[in-house]
Design an enzyme around this catalytic site. Structure first.
Site, PDB file in Angstrom:
ATOM      1  N   ASN A  94       0.859  -1.182   0.000  1.00  0.00           N
ATOM      2  CA  ASN A  94       0.000   0.000   0.000  1.00  0.00           C
ATOM      3  C   ASN A  94       0.894   1.230   0.000  1.00  0.00           C
ATOM      4  O   ASN A  94       1.372   1.673   1.042  1.00  0.00           O
ATOM      5  CB  ASN A  94      -0.905  -0.004   1.235  1.00  0.00           C
ATOM      6  CG  ASN A  94      -1.891  -1.142   1.180  1.00  0.00           C
ATOM      7  OD1 ASN A  94      -2.876  -1.088   0.446  1.00  0.00           O
ATOM      8  ND2 ASN A  94      -1.602  -2.216   1.907  1.00  0.00           N
ATOM      9  N   GLU A  95       1.105   1.734  -1.204  1.00  0.00           N
ATOM     10  CA  GLU A  95       2.023   2.860  -1.375  1.00  0.00           C
ATOM     11  C   GLU A  95       1.329   4.170  -0.994  1.00  0.00           C
ATOM     12  O   GLU A  95       0.102   4.187  -0.821  1.00  0.00           O
ATOM     13  CB  GLU A  95       2.482   2.915  -2.839  1.00  0.00           C
ATOM     14  CG  GLU A  95       3.250   1.679  -3.310  1.00  0.00           C
ATOM     15  CD  GLU A  95       4.680   1.605  -2.754  1.00  0.00           C
ATOM     16  OE1 GLU A  95       4.984   2.300  -1.760  1.00  0.00           O
ATOM     17  OE2 GLU A  95       5.482   0.842  -3.320  1.00  0.00           O
ATOM     18  N   PRO A  96       2.090   5.271  -0.879  1.00  0.00           N
ATOM     19  CA  PRO A  96       1.476   6.559  -0.563  1.00  0.00           C
ATOM     20  C   PRO A  96       0.282   6.820  -1.483  1.00  0.00           C
ATOM     21  O   PRO A  96       0.355   6.571  -2.689  1.00  0.00           O
ATOM     22  CB  PRO A  96       2.602   7.562  -0.822  1.00  0.00           C
ATOM     23  CG  PRO A  96       3.839   6.778  -0.543  1.00  0.00           C
ATOM     24  CD  PRO A  96       3.553   5.378  -1.002  1.00  0.00           C
TER      25      PRO A  96
END
Ligand code: F6R
Length: 663
Positions: free
Chosen positions: A187-189
């Site tokens: 879950n990236e920025p």
């Protein structure tokens, strides 16, 4: 030395009755904590191994409890370097203490996409290598996102994955690592708080961090399947892990910063049962470690005062000797001047301490009063071993000091701990193979064995697919290329060949890009050299931020070797100096010796680094820094000199820095 490095021999002296759990960090410098900036519970450990063992044992306890209740337990698992030692301990508990996994169901956080399960880069492979192949978990209880699902079936598959977690009653314990982007899972920025299992794009930084494992960024997939933030947040208990200095700033953001989708790990602040387990290096940016005087009442000692005064000088943009009572008061350091001494006295004390770290005589100045010098005057000629984890760390990190030690007449040895063969480009290896073939042709050499080996290596390189592991014949040639370069650089620094030692430590040769553990044979190689040279000075890479782990393993091997020779007579006279690798410099308050370099010496150091031609222009593993190694070294050495200047000390072109290790 005031560094954060720990290893088994140091533990006994560091422990105290207040530390019932081995390896738990006890912050002695904080006498009384008045406030916290931390928005979730954090446990700081001195040693990631002991932390991992502790966490694994908590998991084992939970597994056994459920077994007594005839219930299953659901674990959420991560890959990457952070959980590896937990898996190691779980395997040990299974093999040695009869821990069974028959009632365990596991869900992995993520998988690259697309990814075949039998690829060495898959998380399926990783999990089997590190855990599943060594325990008795029923195969049908293992869930890992499937990297072969077609895009058309993706949404349905992700819903199915979520449904399986629910069907098993939800995740009981979730293990998480954290990426430098602040990702949990992948879950990236920008990931929403209510995100579920889905296909995502990987952030550029995440791909760069994975580049070493894939043998180049171009081989790293652009996408992944990951559990969502909400999937993770539904777990009943969460452990977030982070080890090493390169995680320090993102840990601060996640733990002390605002809750934001720009740092997905910050959502964990809302979880009712989360615990962050980190080592001291990863805790380095937290307020209670970096500026404990802002958090509570400190037990001031010279080291802490030094750290505070340097911080204050930079904060107020003033040289040390110009700091006033007012500066101390305004920046929350009033108790220091109230309890201790006037700002005037403290300023002078710290100024002198820093002044005394500076020396142009890294092996000690003969016939000089050494009361305030970092090294002893006697013996005038010292036996020295410089340990270099890779073949170029010696000149990159301490090339100027290396040159001085030789010029000042010391008996200097250099020991290259690993061959560094994985960092050589294929085209360089091919160049040398062809050179040898043509040379043999020219001289009409018929030996079929030689030709067979060369042809095998050549054929492999020509057909090599992106990311394939090299065959031993190719790795050996690559090692020889680096060996030649190291020899050239050491000769440039003035060493004769009998002082140049290649240890080719087996742990490195046995591992791929992911390194194996240090073993007996690795330690013995170092013990043998120490016993042969009986050094007065040992220089070693005390690196905590090395992204591939090689420096840390090499240092561990040296520490273990030193522990074995500690009762020998010569060892009483042996001082150990730690330098930092290409990635970072010591914080100023941890520097015990600063060796200034003139512009000419810096130039000479650059020439030594240039001898490592295979690492020039575009090294295979540059880390997260686009600059060449010589540029990084110079920028860093200039920066250290500049910091001394800003603190009000003399102005030098550049400086190399060392911290003395005292077990
Ligand atoms: C791995 C995963 C990632 C890693 C993170 C940290 O399954 O989901 O979030 O946990 O990238 O990786 P390491 O531990 O290698 O620093």
């Amino acid at each position: 030395m005031k560094s954060t490095i720990t290893h088994p021999p140091m533990r006994a002296s560091r422990g105290s009755r207040k530390d019932p759990i081995p390896g738990l960090y006890h912050q002695r410098e904080l006498k009384y904590q008045l406030k916290t900036y931390e928005k979730m519970p954090v446990t700081i450990w001195e040693d990631s191994r002991l932390a991992s063992r502790h966490i694994a044992q908590s998991i084992a306890l939970a597994i056994r409890q459920r077994q007594q209740e005839n219930e299953k337990i659901v674990l959420g698992l991560a890959t990457g370097s952070s959980p590896v030692k937990i898996y190691e301990e779980l395997v040990r508990l299974h093999k040695e203490e009869g821990l069974s996994f028959y009632n365990v169901v596991t869900f992995n956080l993520d998988e690259y996409y697309p990814m075949e399960p039998d690829s060495v880069h898959s998380y399926v492979y990783f999990m089997h290598e590190h855990l599943f192949n060594h325990i008795d978990i029923p195969k049908e209880n293992i869930y890992i996102p499937d990297g072969t699902i077609s895009l058309d079936d993706m949404d349905e598959y992700c819903e199915w994955y979520e449904a399986q977690i629910e069907a098993h009653g939800g995740i009981d314990i979730q293990i998480l690592g954290i990426g430098r982007t602040g990702h949990i899972g992948f879950n990236e920025p920008g990931s929403w708080e209510d995100s579920r299992t889905r296909l995502v794009k990987l952030d550029a930084i995440t791909r760069r961090d994975a580049a070493a494992d894939f043998g180049g960024i171009e081989n790293v997939p652009y996408r992944a399947i990951t559990m969502g933030v909400s999937t993770i947040m539904r777990a009943r208990t969460i452990y977030l892990l982070a080890w090493g200095e390169h995680k320090a700033s993102i840990i601060k953001e996640a733990v002390e910063g605002p809750i934001t989708e720009q740092v997905p790990a910050s959502f964990l602040q809302k979880h009712p049962n989360v615990r962050v387990h980190i080592d001291l290096a990863a805790a380095g940016e937290l307020s209670r470690i970096k500026t404990p005087w802002k958090v509570g009442i400190c037990s001031w000692d010279d080291d802490l005062i030094c750290k505070a005064v340097i911080w204050l000088a930079f904060q107020r943009k003033k040289p040390i000797l110009k700091l006033t009572d007012e500066d101390y008061m305004e920046e929350g350091l009033s108790d220091l001047i109230v309890d201790h001494a006037s700002s005037y006295d403290i300023n002078i004390m710290i100024f002198n301490r820093l002044q005394h770290t500076i020396t142009g005589w890294p092996g000690g100045k003969p016939n000089a009063d050494d009361t305030h010098r970092p090294e002893r005057a006697k013996p005038a000629v010292k036996r020295v071993i410089i340990f270099s984890p890779h073949p170029d760390d010696d000149v990159i990190s301490m090339g100027g000091t290396f040159l001085r030690l030789v010029e000042q007449g010391h008996d200097v040895h250099v020991a290259y701990q690993t061959s560094g063969n994985i960092a050589v480009h294929d085209h360089d290896a091919l160049k040398y193979i062809e050179l040898m073939q043509e040379w043999l042709d020219h001289h009409g050499v018929e030996d079929q064995e030689w030709r067979k080996i060369l042809r095998k290596a050549e054929r492999f390189l020509r057909r090599k697919d992106r990311g394939d592991m090299d065959i031993p014949e190719v790795r050996y040639i690559k090692g020889l290329i680096r060996r030649g370069e190291a020899r050239a650089a050491a000769r440039f620094c003035g060493l004769s060949d009998d002082k140049i030692h290649f240890l080719d430590m087996p742990f490195y040769e046995k591992g791929g890009i992911k390194k194996m553990n240090i073993e007996e044979e690795d330690i013995q190689l170092i013990v043998d050299l120490l016993e042969k040279v009986k050094p007065h000075q040992v220089f070693a890479a005390g690196d905590l931020a090395d992204p591939h782990g090689t420096h840390r393993l090499c240092l561990d091997a040296i520490f273990q070797a030193l522990d074995r020779v500690k009762d020998q007579k010569w060892y009483k006279d042996c001082w150990v100096w730690l330098y930092r690798g290409a990635w970072a410099e010591w914080p100023l308050h941890e520097i015990d010796m600063a060796v200034p370099l003139s512009p000419t010496e810096l130039q000479k150091k650059r020439m030594a680094i240039f001898r490592h031609q295979s690492q020039k222009d575009r090294p295979l593993f540059p880390g997260n820094d686009e600059r060449e190694f010589w540029q990084r070294a110079e920028d860093r050495n200039r920066d250290t000199a500049n910091k001394y200047r800003l603190l009000g000390l003399a102005e030098y072109e550049a400086m190399e820095a060392f911290s003395r290790w005292k077990p």
